[in-house]
Enzyme design. Sequence first.
Site, short mmCIF file in Angstrom:
data_model
loop_
_atom_site.label_atom_id
_atom_site.label_comp_id
_atom_site.label_asym_id
_atom_site.label_seq_id
_atom_site.Cartn_x
_atom_site.Cartn_y
_atom_site.Cartn_z
N ARG A 68 37.06 73.72 42.15
CA ARG A 68 36.63 73.30 43.47
C ARG A 68 36.04 74.48 44.23
O ARG A 68 36.43 75.62 44.03
CB ARG A 68 37.81 72.72 44.25
CG ARG A 68 38.25 71.34 43.78
CD ARG A 68 39.39 70.79 44.63
NE ARG A 68 40.59 71.58 44.48
CZ ARG A 68 41.02 72.49 45.34
NH1 ARG A 68 40.35 72.72 46.46
NH2 ARG A 68 42.12 73.15 45.12
N TYR A 209 32.04 69.73 38.36
CA TYR A 209 33.42 70.00 37.95
C TYR A 209 34.47 69.27 38.78
O TYR A 209 34.43 69.30 40.01
CB TYR A 209 33.71 71.50 38.02
CG TYR A 209 34.82 71.93 37.06
CD1 TYR A 209 34.50 72.33 35.77
CD2 TYR A 209 36.16 71.88 37.43
CE1 TYR A 209 35.49 72.70 34.86
CE2 TYR A 209 37.16 72.25 36.52
CZ TYR A 209 36.82 72.66 35.24
OH TYR A 209 37.80 73.02 34.35
N LYS A 218 39.85 63.98 45.08
CA LYS A 218 40.12 64.69 46.33
C LYS A 218 39.24 64.19 47.48
O LYS A 218 39.67 64.08 48.62
CB LYS A 218 39.94 66.21 46.14
CG LYS A 218 40.84 66.78 45.06
CD LYS A 218 42.29 66.54 45.36
CE LYS A 218 43.19 66.63 44.15
NZ LYS A 218 43.85 67.85 43.86
N HIS A 238 48.74 64.79 48.97
CA HIS A 238 48.58 65.52 47.71
C HIS A 238 49.95 65.65 47.05
O HIS A 238 50.55 66.72 47.06
CB HIS A 238 47.97 66.90 48.03
CG HIS A 238 47.52 67.68 46.84
ND1 HIS A 238 47.37 69.06 46.86
CD2 HIS A 238 47.15 67.30 45.59
CE1 HIS A 238 46.95 69.48 45.67
NE2 HIS A 238 46.81 68.44 44.89
N SER A 260 47.57 73.15 44.76
CA SER A 260 46.92 73.06 43.46
C SER A 260 47.49 74.10 42.50
O SER A 260 47.71 75.25 42.88
CB SER A 260 45.42 73.27 43.62
OG SER A 260 44.91 72.30 44.50
N CYS A 262 50.40 74.41 41.20
CA CYS A 262 51.75 74.89 41.52
C CYS A 262 52.85 74.01 40.94
O CYS A 262 54.00 74.09 41.36
CB CYS A 262 51.93 75.04 43.03
SG CYS A 262 50.99 76.42 43.71
N ASP A 285 49.45 63.63 41.14
CA ASP A 285 48.61 64.41 42.06
C ASP A 285 48.46 63.82 43.46
O ASP A 285 48.39 64.57 44.42
CB ASP A 285 47.22 64.60 41.44
CG ASP A 285 46.43 65.75 42.05
OD1 ASP A 285 47.00 66.86 42.18
OD2 ASP A 285 45.26 65.55 42.44
N ARG A 378 40.99 72.20 32.04
CA ARG A 378 41.74 70.97 32.35
C ARG A 378 41.67 69.97 31.20
O ARG A 378 40.75 69.99 30.39
CB ARG A 378 41.12 70.31 33.59
CG ARG A 378 41.17 71.18 34.85
CD ARG A 378 42.23 70.71 35.80
NE ARG A 378 42.47 71.65 36.89
CZ ARG A 378 43.40 71.43 37.83
NH1 ARG A 378 44.13 70.34 37.81
NH2 ARG A 378 43.61 72.30 38.79
#
Length: 598
Positions: A68, A209, A218, A238, A260, A262, A285, A378
């Site tokens: 991002r 991406y 998001k 989130h 993110s 974590c 998420d 990812r």
Amino acid sequence: MVHKKLLSWVEEIKNLCGPEQVVWCDGSEAEYGRIMNKMVEDGMAVKLNQAKRPNSFLFRSDSSDVARVENRTFISSKNKDEAGPTNNWIAPDELKKTMSDLYRNCMRGRTMFVIPFSMGPIGSPLSKIGIEITDSPYVVVNMRLMTRIGSKVLEALGDAGEFVKCLHSVGAPLEKGQKDSTWPCAPIEKKYISHFPDDRLIWSYGSGYGGNALLGKKCFALRIASVQARDEGWMAEHMLILGITNPEGKKKYFVAAFPSACGKTNLAMLIPKIPGWKVECVGDDIAWMKFGSDGRLYAVNPEAGFFGVAPGTSMGSNPNAMMSISKNSIFTNTALTEDNDVWWEGIGYDAPKGRIIDWTGAEWDRSGKKLAAHPNSRFTASASQCPVIDPEWENPQGVPISAIIFGGRRAGTVPLVYQARSWRHGVFIGSIIGSEVTAAAIGLKAGVRRDPMAMLPFCGYNMGDYFEHWLELGRKRDASKLPSIFCVNWFRKDENGKFIWPGFGDNSRVLKWIFERADGEGQAIDSEIGFIPADRAIDLSGLNIDSKMLKLLFRIDVNEWREEIESIREHYKRFGSRLPKELLEELNLLDKRFSRNK
Ligand code: GTP
Ligand code: SPV
Ligand code: MN
């Protein structure tokens, strides 16, 4: 199909972007296969070893397009104050003008795909529909795993249903005869990830991406949905959602917000280290949550798949994720082995013999210092492939939430776990969450940054108002039915910089205490910062941990907290008069408790 507004919007975008052709996605497997095969033929994707990883593919992005881009992400509300101090803002007219110029004929030589998608189970009262127009076939195949797409969504939309308009282009028109690159995108200064909350509209340009391009995630499910949630009285967060069952068969659901990279995916599908306990995954998420008529908070996962961090994922750390990606999966920016399988740092075994191609497409030098997989590489997989997917994960009413957990990466200061005294205190704890910066976004300064409710990059309006929305939802409610709020920190380090807590499956020990506390049991001590586990209240059976380290894990250090309080004051200053006074009161109370105990 006679949805006039949809048809005319698609026509308008076609005229603006000038694609070679328009394809409406039906969401079928055949369509998926066709698009994948074309990308393999064109050299944009690598088909992985069919015996080892059936029906799976690897993509390598451009090296400038790996995560991002927060400094190119915009919340274009009517005025700057609406977007607030934590968002980039450009006036809507100006931004639309700039981007219309970029969009003009930007799909030349490409196919324009129209993807109808549902966030949440189709037909659920908590679900919402979006239409993503994109010139990226990579986006189409990912959206099919991450959301529910295709004809069945159009049916649900009917001829006048509401939808969020999501426009995406990689921003790389093709001239006649020009060879396409394997990952088309635009340079950083031409990338725009723009949100027009007043129009419920998303315009993304120049990046292919993840969250920049899969607009359901998001952009819609958090940035636009947070505005819808504020207006309609619910929450778009989130957060992972998990179900946890104790040895007696009693089950509760928790949500957890971590920034993110974590640990949400890991916690969401953890295998407990304590006998008799079971964790099942509803989502990893994003959570959409609403209070039911019974006064309890209910959550649905608006997504249908995982877009998870690959590095560090192994049979040791997250076997359920490893099994979820054993087939029908997409990998982006991992390494490729000689026998056409994927590999990454922390996958649990050394890179196999033979040639390894790194995420840039070059041969990897095993002795070198370069990583084979990008730190934000990812995997994409359908949630239905997760061995511990919760039986209720598609329940249109959602699952009832008993606890809300906040967390982040903190090397010091924050103990393994503590509990808020009330909803208001819990909102305070969420608002001060800090975390060391990770690889999930490009161009951030290293160090701890405040990431309230893990929503800093994802809140679509003024964060001061967002805090007030949280407070308001808890007011006038039966406190006994509100979820209890907790803070966790798996990432405290010793003086040698090593993580003290084993984490992963052992985090179940903390979940057990949270379960017991939410049940009105579980022993706790009142501390300056909130309730902390009483001596031996955390089940450490079978865990080998040094008592000195254990002490450090739970230490509340007055000096560290004084610094913390000063840093929270600075953080709060950003919000000016939009900061709810209750939060400042909570901060002053915290300050006082430490002064008293000096
Ligand atoms: P996003 O998808 O970016 O929102 O990330 P996420 O919050 O789902 O994070 P994820 O679970 O993918 O974890 C990110 C990284 O943290 C991985 O490299 C994990 O191995 C690591 N991690 C997760 N849980 C733990 C833990 O309990 N302890 C330690 N030390 N590391 C962890
Ligand atoms: C995050 O950064 O929090 C993610 C990955 O979940 S992305 O979808 O790229 O935003
Ligand atoms: Mn995330």
